[in-house]
Design an enzyme around this catalytic site. Sequence first.
Site, PDB file in Angstrom:
ATOM      1  N   LYS A  11      28.977  61.644  12.367  1.00  0.00           N
ATOM      2  CA  LYS A  11      30.151  60.819  12.024  1.00  0.00           C
ATOM      3  C   LYS A  11      29.711  59.377  11.705  1.00  0.00           C
ATOM      4  CE  LYS A  11      32.928  64.054  14.595  1.00  0.00           C
ATOM      5  NZ  LYS A  11      34.123  64.356  15.349  1.00  0.00           N
ATOM      6  N   HIS A  93      36.325  68.249   6.708  1.00  0.00           N
ATOM      7  CA  HIS A  93      36.385  67.923   8.132  1.00  0.00           C
ATOM      8  C   HIS A  93      37.777  67.400   8.469  1.00  0.00           C
ATOM      9  CE1 HIS A  93      35.729  66.032  11.991  1.00  0.00           C
ATOM     10  NE2 HIS A  93      34.713  66.863  12.121  1.00  0.00           N
ATOM     11  N   GLU A  95      38.795  65.039  10.167  1.00  0.00           N
ATOM     12  CA  GLU A  95      38.973  63.582  10.060  1.00  0.00           C
ATOM     13  C   GLU A  95      39.171  63.164   8.605  1.00  0.00           C
ATOM     14  OE1 GLU A  95      35.495  62.722  12.419  1.00  0.00           O
ATOM     15  OE2 GLU A  95      36.544  63.669  14.094  1.00  0.00           O
ATOM     16  N   GLU A 165      37.312  74.215  13.709  1.00  0.00           N
ATOM     17  CA  GLU A 165      37.350  73.085  14.640  1.00  0.00           C
ATOM     18  C   GLU A 165      38.808  72.762  14.977  1.00  0.00           C
ATOM     19  OE1 GLU A 165      33.617  70.448  14.241  1.00  0.00           O
ATOM     20  OE2 GLU A 165      34.931  69.906  12.599  1.00  0.00           O
ATOM     21  N   SER A 211      34.235  69.510  21.108  1.00  0.00           N
ATOM     22  CA  SER A 211      33.745  69.302  22.476  1.00  0.00           C
ATOM     23  C   SER A 211      32.769  70.392  22.933  1.00  0.00           C
ATOM     24  CB  SER A 211      34.914  69.179  23.462  1.00  0.00           C
ATOM     25  OG  SER A 211      35.708  68.047  23.145  1.00  0.00           O
ATOM     26  N   GLY A 232      29.737  67.272  17.480  1.00  0.00           N
ATOM     27  CA  GLY A 232      29.945  65.849  17.246  1.00  0.00           C
ATOM     28  C   GLY A 232      29.189  65.045  18.292  1.00  0.00           C
TER      29      GLY A 232
END
Length: 248
Positions: A11, A93, A95, A165, A211, A232
Amino acid sequence: MRRKIVAGNWKMNLVREQAVLLAKEISNERKIDGVELMIFPPFVFVDPITQQIGTDLKVGVQDIYFETSGAFTGEISIAQAKSVGAGIALIGHSERRELFNETNTILKKKVDAALSGQIDFIFCCGEPLNIRKTGREYDFVKIQLEESLFHLSEEEIKKVIIAYEPIWAIGTGETASTEQAEEMHAAIRSWLMERYSEQTAEIIPILYGGSCKPDNAKELFACKNVDGGLIGGASLKTSDFIAIANSF
Ligand code: 13P
């Protein structure tokens, strides 16, 4: 047998020295037989990293643009990513979807661009918390795949890696249970089977992200339809990242 993959999405973290050091550390670790390791550093560090590590660690970019060149300030083309040594890209992704408004339609264009620009990619999907809470997660993820991926031919889809995800598990410390992960992965594989064929569905790797850590990776990777992880936070520490890869 399907490929086993552990990929680190860094990221927007680290500065140059830290990024190069982390990549070198990961690259110098003893490689785990049969497990492919990949890292996705911020784009500006791809070049210094690929200059300094061996080819056994695949380096990718966190996003690509679908146009090939021109007036698209701030964007990066596939040819540019490849020219500094990136061999793979993340597409879709959560995000990018949530913070930068990337829709299924835009992601379809990125998928097509990746195939024509000949760069491998990991296509990310996953539902937000409100969708899971109302029990609509299967419909939601299926639509993401149908609208951005399932227009591909059978030959094309065989090149794709999928990452599931769940957004509520990203960076929250809350991991999907092994049952929740396996159920969604199995559903994704069944949709691939319906749309394409059993043979094709069987070879497409489906990674879990959200996570994932050394202490839960073993359980997750033991699931029949989980072929690895997109990591991540825990990918920013060599020992954690390698421990996750060793969980197979
Ligand atoms: P975390 O492992 O930090 O939850 O992030 C997952 C992720 O978004 C990887 O792409």
